[in-house]
Design a protein around this motif. Structure first.
Motif, mmCIF file in Angstrom:
data_model
loop_
_atom_site.group_PDB
_atom_site.id
_atom_site.type_symbol
_atom_site.label_atom_id
_atom_site.label_comp_id
_atom_site.label_asym_id
_atom_site.label_seq_id
_atom_site.Cartn_x
_atom_site.Cartn_y
_atom_site.Cartn_z
ATOM 1 N N VAL A 1 12.400 -11.555 1.200
ATOM 2 C CA VAL A 1 12.131 -11.379 -0.053
ATOM 3 C C VAL A 1 10.623 -11.495 -0.358
ATOM 4 O O VAL A 1 9.782 -10.993 -0.773
ATOM 5 N N PRO A 2 10.149 -13.108 0.214
ATOM 6 C CA PRO A 2 8.543 -13.296 0.225
ATOM 7 C C PRO A 2 7.882 -12.158 0.886
ATOM 8 O O PRO A 2 6.580 -11.946 0.561
ATOM 9 N N ILE A 3 8.269 -11.857 2.233
ATOM 10 C CA ILE A 3 7.692 -10.766 2.891
ATOM 11 C C ILE A 3 7.527 -9.339 2.103
ATOM 12 O O ILE A 3 6.472 -8.765 1.891
ATOM 13 N N TYR A 4 8.623 -9.101 1.397
ATOM 14 C CA TYR A 4 8.540 -7.869 0.538
ATOM 15 C C TYR A 4 7.424 -8.116 -0.497
ATOM 16 O O TYR A 4 6.886 -7.103 -0.927
ATOM 17 N N GLY A 5 7.348 -9.289 -0.954
ATOM 18 C CA GLY A 5 6.446 -9.485 -2.233
ATOM 19 C C GLY A 5 4.997 -9.399 -1.585
ATOM 20 O O GLY A 5 4.267 -8.655 -2.504
ATOM 21 N N LEU A 6 4.694 -9.810 -0.467
ATOM 22 C CA LEU A 6 3.462 -9.644 0.166
ATOM 23 C C LEU A 6 3.133 -8.177 0.621
ATOM 24 O O LEU A 6 2.043 -7.818 0.183
ATOM 25 N N GLN A 7 4.042 -7.560 1.000
ATOM 26 C CA GLN A 7 4.080 -6.061 1.045
ATOM 27 C C GLN A 7 3.590 -5.278 -0.368
ATOM 28 O O GLN A 7 2.717 -4.607 -0.242
ATOM 29 N N THR A 8 4.080 -5.817 -1.289
ATOM 30 C CA THR A 8 3.882 -5.110 -2.521
ATOM 31 C C THR A 8 2.533 -5.308 -3.011
ATOM 32 O O THR A 8 1.912 -4.568 -3.421
ATOM 33 N N VAL A 9 1.945 -6.611 -2.966
ATOM 34 C CA VAL A 9 0.712 -6.915 -3.107
ATOM 35 C C VAL A 9 -0.416 -6.033 -2.350
ATOM 36 O O VAL A 9 -1.172 -5.566 -2.950
ATOM 37 N N GLY A 10 0.011 -5.969 -1.309
ATOM 38 C CA GLY A 10 -0.892 -5.022 -0.280
ATOM 39 C C GLY A 10 -0.852 -3.589 -0.830
ATOM 40 O O GLY A 10 -1.872 -3.166 -0.961
ATOM 41 N N TYR A 11 0.287 -2.981 -1.141
ATOM 42 C CA TYR A 11 0.431 -1.476 -1.717
ATOM 43 C C TYR A 11 -0.446 -1.615 -2.931
ATOM 44 O O TYR A 11 -1.357 -0.621 -3.161
ATOM 45 N N PHE A 12 -0.355 -2.351 -3.994
ATOM 46 C CA PHE A 12 -0.957 -2.612 -5.133
ATOM 47 C C PHE A 12 -2.389 -2.924 -4.948
ATOM 48 O O PHE A 12 -3.064 -2.052 -5.756
ATOM 49 N N ALA A 13 -2.809 -3.538 -4.009
ATOM 50 C CA ALA A 13 -4.389 -3.777 -3.707
ATOM 51 C C ALA A 13 -5.049 -2.380 -3.341
ATOM 52 O O ALA A 13 -6.075 -2.116 -3.671
ATOM 53 N N PHE A 14 -4.317 -1.771 -2.519
ATOM 54 C CA PHE A 14 -4.801 -0.579 -1.996
ATOM 55 C C PHE A 14 -4.747 0.419 -2.859
ATOM 56 O O PHE A 14 -5.827 1.215 -3.006
ATOM 57 N N ALA A 15 -3.946 0.482 -3.970
ATOM 58 C CA ALA A 15 -3.742 1.490 -4.970
ATOM 59 C C ALA A 15 -5.229 0.964 -5.916
ATOM 60 O O ALA A 15 -6.024 1.887 -6.417
ATOM 61 N N PHE A 16 -5.479 -0.265 -6.093
ATOM 62 C CA PHE A 16 -6.464 -0.690 -7.028
ATOM 63 C C PHE A 16 -7.796 -0.331 -6.147
ATOM 64 O O PHE A 16 -8.675 0.176 -7.144
ATOM 65 N N LEU A 17 -7.832 -0.384 -5.003
ATOM 66 C CA LEU A 17 -8.892 -0.205 -4.122
ATOM 67 C C LEU A 17 -9.439 1.336 -4.387
ATOM 68 O O LEU A 17 -10.558 1.482 -4.455
ATOM 69 N N LEU A 18 -8.512 2.004 -4.315
ATOM 70 C CA LEU A 18 -8.661 3.596 -4.030
ATOM 71 C C LEU A 18 -8.911 4.058 -5.531
ATOM 72 O O LEU A 18 -9.747 4.801 -5.812
ATOM 73 N N ALA A 19 -8.375 3.673 -6.499
ATOM 74 C CA ALA A 19 -8.842 4.116 -7.877
ATOM 75 C C ALA A 19 -10.252 3.453 -8.310
ATOM 76 O O ALA A 19 -10.720 4.196 -9.106
#
Length: 185
Positions: free
Chosen positions: A144-162
């Motif tokens: 579960v915390p690993i999934y949370g960290l992965q989610t932060v990574g996905y969102f940070a990448f989306a933020f950077l790209l946008a």
């Protein structure tokens, strides 16, 4: 920090697209997982194992991570709306520094990722308790915390790209293509 989160929440609290995508995510994750558990795919454990502890932690977060793309598209939309509606300029005019504005958006991303990980924990917990019991509840809970960290990574990448592209349609297409390439390579 709370002030920055409140500002970001004020931007999305009446935004119907935000709530529609969150509701879609909340519905699609358990439906997808229960559908997979009913299929009986030879590469996955049997139905009883998929719906019981500790196996559910691994496979439920794995299934939920598929839908992170949907939430990443939401992040792209939110960030691109900042540029399209010139909200970032208004924030600077109202006294926020650019650093505070970016920090506020990133804090919102972390809060959203934490909420998504908490949702995955609660749904997997309820599903596991319904179909199994609590004997192995805490085993392999680290997914579960690993999934949370992965989610932060996905969102940070989306933020950077946008932030770099600033065009919603192009940002969404690039985000989906890059994530698809990452998944298949």
């Amino acid at each position: 920090m709370i002030k920055l989160l409140k500002i970001e929440y004020m931007k999305v609290k009446n935004y119907s697209t935000f709530w529609a995508i969150l509701i879609m995510y909340a519905c699609l994750v358990p439906i997808t997982y229960l559908g997979i558990s009913q299929l009986g795919v030879s590469l996955l454990p049997d139905k009883n194992a998929l719906l019981s502890f500790p196996t559910i932690w691994h496979y439920f977060t794995w299934t939920a991570s598929w839908w992170n793309v949907l939430l990443g598209v939401l992040i792209v939309i939110l960030v691109c709306n900042e540029y399209a509606f010139k909200t970032q300029r208004q924030n600077v005019i109202d006294g926020l520094s650019k650093r505070e504005m970016i920090l506020g958006k990133f804090l919102f991303i972390i809060a959203l990722a934490a909420a998504v990980a908490l949702y995955a924990f609660v749904v997997a917990c309820i599903t596991g308790l319904i179909f199994d019991g609590a004997e192995n509840f805490t085993r392999k809970l680290e997914y579960v915390p690993i999934y949370g960290l992965q989610t932060v990574g996905y969102f940070a990448f989306a933020f950077l790209l946008a932030t770099l592209v600033k065009r919603p349609a192009l940002s969404i297409i690039l985000y989906i293509v890059i994530i698809a390439i990452d998944l298949f390579l």
